[in-house]
Design an enzyme around this catalytic site. Structure first.
Site, PDB file in Angstrom:
ATOM      1  N   CYS A   2      40.058 -18.244 -17.137  1.00 18.13           N
ATOM      2  CA  CYS A   2      39.951 -19.336 -17.667  1.00 18.13           C
ATOM      3  C   CYS A   2      40.855 -20.492 -17.215  1.00 18.13           C
ATOM      4  O   CYS A   2      41.741 -20.185 -16.237  1.00 18.13           O
ATOM      5  CB  CYS A   2      40.362 -19.133 -19.280  1.00 18.13           C
ATOM      6  N   ARG A  27      37.000 -22.599 -13.129  1.00 18.29           N
ATOM      7  CA  ARG A  27      37.549 -21.193 -13.537  1.00 18.29           C
ATOM      8  C   ARG A  27      36.738 -20.461 -14.552  1.00 18.29           C
ATOM      9  O   ARG A  27      37.259 -19.422 -14.915  1.00 18.29           O
ATOM     10  CB  ARG A  27      39.085 -21.590 -13.971  1.00 18.29           C
ATOM     11  N   TRP A  76      36.429 -18.487 -19.727  1.00 15.67           N
ATOM     12  CA  TRP A  76      35.441 -17.310 -19.024  1.00 15.67           C
ATOM     13  C   TRP A  76      35.923 -16.190 -20.068  1.00 15.67           C
ATOM     14  O   TRP A  76      36.872 -15.540 -20.001  1.00 15.67           O
ATOM     15  CB  TRP A  76      35.979 -17.024 -17.402  1.00 15.67           C
ATOM     16  N   ASN A 102      45.225 -18.186 -20.771  1.00 18.61           N
ATOM     17  CA  ASN A 102      44.384 -17.609 -19.655  1.00 18.61           C
ATOM     18  C   ASN A 102      44.945 -16.290 -19.513  1.00 18.61           C
ATOM     19  O   ASN A 102      46.197 -16.168 -19.118  1.00 18.61           O
ATOM     20  CB  ASN A 102      44.270 -18.427 -18.543  1.00 18.61           C
ATOM     21  N   GLY A 103      44.285 -15.100 -19.442  1.00 21.62           N
ATOM     22  CA  GLY A 103      44.514 -13.795 -19.435  1.00 21.62           C
ATOM     23  C   GLY A 103      44.133 -12.764 -20.216  1.00 21.62           C
ATOM     24  O   GLY A 103      42.957 -13.144 -20.969  1.00 21.62           O
ATOM     25  N   GLU A 484      28.717 -10.571   3.856  1.00 20.93           N
ATOM     26  CA  GLU A 484      28.951 -12.221   3.119  1.00 20.93           C
ATOM     27  C   GLU A 484      27.645 -12.625   2.853  1.00 20.93           C
ATOM     28  O   GLU A 484      27.552 -13.556   1.908  1.00 20.93           O
ATOM     29  CB  GLU A 484      30.069 -12.889   4.211  1.00 20.93           C
ATOM     30  N   LYS A 488      26.735 -14.426  -0.540  1.00 17.81           N
ATOM     31  CA  LYS A 488      26.416 -15.807  -0.932  1.00 17.81           C
ATOM     32  C   LYS A 488      24.870 -15.883  -1.640  1.00 17.81           C
ATOM     33  O   LYS A 488      25.007 -16.790  -2.682  1.00 17.81           O
ATOM     34  CB  LYS A 488      26.444 -16.507   0.258  1.00 17.81           C
ATOM     35  N   GLU A 491      24.913 -14.484  -5.350  1.00 16.02           N
ATOM     36  CA  GLU A 491      25.831 -15.045  -6.122  1.00 16.02           C
ATOM     37  C   GLU A 491      25.331 -16.440  -6.686  1.00 16.02           C
ATOM     38  O   GLU A 491      25.742 -16.885  -7.836  1.00 16.02           O
ATOM     39  CB  GLU A 491      27.439 -15.126  -6.030  1.00 16.02           C
ATOM     40  N   HIS A 507      18.774   6.113   7.160  1.00 15.99           N
ATOM     41  CA  HIS A 507      19.191   7.433   6.424  1.00 15.99           C
ATOM     42  C   HIS A 507      18.950   7.336   5.101  1.00 15.99           C
ATOM     43  O   HIS A 507      19.539   7.872   4.062  1.00 15.99           O
ATOM     44  CB  HIS A 507      20.752   7.454   6.679  1.00 15.99           C
ATOM     45  N   LYS A 607      35.850 -19.083 -10.399  1.00 16.23           N
ATOM     46  CA  LYS A 607      36.397 -19.021  -9.104  1.00 16.23           C
ATOM     47  C   LYS A 607      37.820 -18.328  -9.001  1.00 16.23           C
ATOM     48  O   LYS A 607      37.772 -17.701  -7.933  1.00 16.23           O
ATOM     49  CB  LYS A 607      36.719 -20.732  -8.849  1.00 16.23           C
TER      50      LYS A 607
END
Ligand code: M6R
Length: 612
Positions: A2, A27, A76, A102-103, A484, A488, A491, A507, A607
C-alpha cells in the site's frame, strides 16, 4: 504494497493528498481514501473501492473535506476484499482517531477478539482497523495520544508504516514505522509523511528516513522524532536529487514504454560515473577491500525480475571469479538455513530497496556473519541503509509495475562488479579487461540501436497477441533471460507463459507443444547456438510457431527456421543479455497493448512488495 501519504500543512490538504496518492498508486490500486481534520476539528473521511480516479470523482461530486492536516492511502488488499468498508483510512468507533497503514499486523486476530469482548464493534475485515480501535480504546483511558500510541506499539506485532490523526490534536499528525518504508519530508508549506519519495518531490527535497521503532510528531512547522523508548532523537536529513519530471509520463502513453525507452540513458547513468582512465572504479568498494579478498562463496538473493538478474549473474560471476555463486529467491533463502560465514558475500538486488523478503534475507545473512553488498535503485531505502556496501543503479524513478530499466541497470552493475572483482582477484587478463571496459562505455549506444525501430516489435505483437500460452526457451544465459521475458509477458498481458532451459524440454514439457503453440526461442549465446537450433527444430517438428532472438553473429543459423526473428547487435557475450531483454520487453508491452490491458497497473500486483 500500500502507499501512505500525510500532510500537516499551511494550505488545503486534499490536493496534496490526491497528488501524492497519484504518485503512490503503483503500490496498490484496490481502493483509495483520505481523512482530513476540518477547521472545526472534525475528522472527515472519504474512501472508495477502485482506482484513485473513482475517489477523485467522488470528491468532485460531493463536498471535498476542507482542512490542512490529512492522511491518504492507496491499497493493495491483504486482509479483506477490496471494497469501501475495507478501504483506508480506518476510524475508531468514537470517530476520534483515523489511521492509514502499509504492512500487516500479525497478531490482529488475538487483539480483535479482546476488543470484541470489550464491546467494540468493527466495520471492516482489516488488520488495520484493529490498530485504530485499540488506539482509541487506550486513548479513551489515558487521554494522551502519545501514551496511547506507545501502548499500541507495545501490543502489535508485524510490519507497519502508519499515519495517525486525532481530532483532539487538530494541529498534528503522528507517524510510526516498523519493517515498512516511511519517510518524512520538511518543506516551507508543511511537514509530510510518505511511503516513497516520489509523492513528496513537488513539496520538498529535504527528507529523513524513519527507522524501525521510531515515532514522529509532525506539525506544519516542525517534526520531532522519538525512539522506541520515547526519548527524543535527532535525525539526519537528506536532499533528494531526483527530478520531478522523471516521475511523470513525459508524453508516453505508459510509464512502462517511457522506462523502456529511457534504458540507454539509464545505463549511461549507471556506467559513466564508474569508468575513468580505462578503469572500472567502484569507490564504494575501495573502503572495504577485504570484502573481495576474503570471499569464498557468493549468494545473489532477490525477488522477481531482480532474481532473474541474479540468475544471469550466477552464470557470469562464476566464470569471472571462479567461485561458487548461487542465485536464490529471497523468500526461500531466509527459511532454507543457508550455510553462511564471514567468507560469504551476499549480494541483494532490489529496485525499491524495500522488498520485505529481500530485506529479511539481508538481515539473516548479517546475523550469520556474512558480508552484504546490495544493488539498489532507490536512494536511502531500507536495504541500501542496512547493507555493508551499496551500489546504486542511478536509473531514476521507475513507476511502472513491470520493471524494465531497473532490470537492465541492475544487470549492468552486477557485471561491472564481477569484472572489477575479477581484476582484483587476478582472474582477468589485461586484454579482456580493456575490451570489457570499452564495451561497458558503448553499451548505452548499443541499447539505443535496439530501440531505434520499435515498430518491428509492435507488428510482431499484433500477429501473436491472441495466444493463450507461450513458452520461452534458451540455454545458459539465454535460459535466464527467458525467465525475464516470460515474466514480463505474463505480468502485463495475463497470457500464461513459462520459461524452460531448452535442453530440459524433452524431459516432460515438450508434451505441451502442439500445432500453433507459440515458442520464443532465445539464441544469443553463441557457444551453444547449434544446440539451440536443434531445440528450435524439435519444437517446430511438433507444430510450434517460433519467434527467435539472435545476434548478428547467430542470425544466419536461425533464419529460415522461424516465423519471426529479432536481431540485436552483437556485443561481448557477458553483456549480450542487456540488449537481448529489450525486444522481449517491447514484445510484452505491445502484446498487452493489443489485449487492452492496464499496462502500468496490472491486476493483483503492486510495485513495491512489502509483505511476505
Ligand atoms: O523492488 P524489487 O526489485 O526488490 O522488486 C522485486 C520484484 O517484486 C520485482 O522485480 C517484480 O518481479 C516486478 N514486478 C517484475 O516486473
Amino acid at each position: 504494497m500500500c502507499g501512505i501519504i500525510g500532510v500537516a500543512g499551511k494550505t488545503e490538504a486534499v490536493p496534496v493528498l490526491l497528488d501524492g496518492l497519484e504518485k503512490l498508486e503503483y503500490r496498490g490500486y484496490d481502493s483509495a481514501g483520505i481523512a482530513v481534520i476540518s477547521k472545526e476539528g472534525k475528522l472527515q473521511v472519504k474512501k472508495s473501492k477502485g482506482r484513485l480516479c473513482v475517489l477523485r470523482e467522488r470528491l468532485r461530486d460531493e463536498n471535498a473535506p476542507d482542512g490542512m492536516i490529512g492522511i491518504g492511502h492507496t491499497r493493495w488488499a491483504t486482509h479483506g476484499e477490496p471494497n469501501d468498508a475495507n478501504a483506508h483510512p480506518h476510524l475508531g468507533q468514537q470517530g476520534k482517531i483515523a489511521v492509514v497503514h502499509n504492512g500487516i499486523i500479525e497478531n490482529y486476530m488475538e487483539i480483535k477478539k479482546s476488543l470484541l469482548r470489550k464491546g467494540i464493534t468493527f466495520c471492516s475485515d482489516t488488520d488495520t482497523e484493529v490498530v485504530v480501535q485499540l488506539l482509541e480504546y487506550y486513548y479513551e483511558k489515558c487521554k494522551n495520544l502519545m501514551d496511547a500510541v506507545y501502548a499500541v506499539l507495545g501490543r502489535i506485532k508485524g510490519a507497519y508504516a502508519m499515519g495517525i490523526l486525532c481530532c483532539d490534536y487538530p494541529g498534528q499528525m503522528i507517524a510510526v514505522r516498523q519493517d515498512a518504508p516511511l519517510l518524512i519530508g520538511c518543506g516551507k508549506l508543511g511537514s509530510y509523511l510518505a511511503s516513497d519519495v516520489t509523492a513528496l518531490l513537488a513539496h520538498t527535497r529535504t527528507v529523513a528516513y524513519m527507522e524501525d521503532g521510531e515515532v514522529a510528531v509532525l506539525t506544519p512547522d516542525s517534526v520531532q522524532f522519538f525512539d522506541r523508548d520515547r526519548s527524543p532523537i535527532e535525525k539526519e536529513t537528506h536532499t533528494i536529487k531526483w527530478d520531478v519530471a522523471a516521475a511523470e509520463k513525459g508524453g508516453y502513453s505508459h510509464f512502462m514504454l517511457k522506462e523502456i525507452m529511457e534504458q540507454p540513458e539509464a545505463i549511461r547513468k549507471t556506467v559513466s560515473p564508474r569508468i575513468a582512465g580505462g578503469e572500472i572504479c567502484l569507490e564504494e568498494l575501495e573502503a572495504a577491500p577485504e570484502l573481495i579478498k576474503t570471499v569464498c562463496k557468493i549468494y545473489i538473493v532477490a525477488c522477481g525480475s531482480a532474481y532473474h538478474v541474479g540468475m544471469i549473474g550466477k552464470y557470469a560471476l562464476e566464470k569471472l571469479l571462479r567461485l561458487p555463486v548461487e542465485a536464490c529467491l529471497a523468500s526461500e533463502f531466509r527459511y532454507s538455513e543457508p550455510l553462511l560465514d564471514e567468507h560469504t558475500l551476499v549480494i541483494v538486488i532490489s529496485q525499491s530497496g524495500e522488498t520485505l523478503d529481500s530485506m529479511a534475507a539481508l538481515r539473516e545473512a548479517k546475523k550469520q556473519g556474512a558480508k552484504v553488498l546490495s544493488i539498489v535503485n532507490v536512494m536511502g531505502s531500507s536495504i541500501a541503509r542496512e547493507s555493508d556496501v551499496v551500489l546504486y543503479t542511478w536509473a531514476g524513478p521507475e513507476i511502472a509495475v513491470a520493471t524494465t530499466k531497473a532490470y537492465t541497470t541492475q544487470m549492468v552493475l552486477l557485471f561491472m562488479l564481477g569484472v572489477y572483482m575479477s581484476k582484483q582477484l587476478g582472474h582477468m587478463d589485461h586484454e579482456e579487461y580493456r575490451t570489457l571496459v570499452e564495451e561497458f562505455s558503448q553499451l548505452p549506444d548499443r541499447a539505443a540501436e535496439v530501440l531505434k525501430d520499435p515498430d518491428e516489435y509492435q507488428k510482431a505483437a499484433f500477429g501473436y497477441f491472441n495466444h493463450n500460452s507461450v513458452f520461452f526457451i534458451g540455454r545458459n544465459i539465454d535460459y535466464a533471460l527467458g525467465l525475464e521475458g516470460s515474466l514480463k509477458l505474463k505480468e502485463i498481458s495475463y497470457i500464461h507463459s513459462e520459461s524452460y532451459a531448452a535442453g530440459e524440454l524433452k524431459h516432460g514439457t515438450i508434451s505441451l507443444i502442439e500445432p500453433g503453440t507459440l515458442v520464443v526461442a532465445l539464441a544469443t549465446y553463441a557457444p551453444l547456438i547449434e544446440k539451440s537450433v536443434s531445440n528450435i527444430v524439435e519444437v517446430k517438428a511438433r507444430g510450434a510457431d517460433v519467434i527467435a532472438l539472435s545476434t548478428g553473429e547467430t542470425a544466419d543459423k536461425i533464419k529460415g527456421q522461424v516465423s519471426q526473428l529479432f536481431v540485436v547487435p552483437k556485443v561481448h557475450p557477458l553483456l549480450q543479455p542487456v540488449l537481448g531483454v529489450i525486444p522481449l520487453q517491447l514484445f510484452a508491452y505491445y502484446v498487452a497493448l493489443n489485449r487492452g490491458c492496464d499496462i502500468d497497473k496490472p491486476r493483483n500486483l503492486a510495485k513495491s512488495v512489502t509483505v511476505e
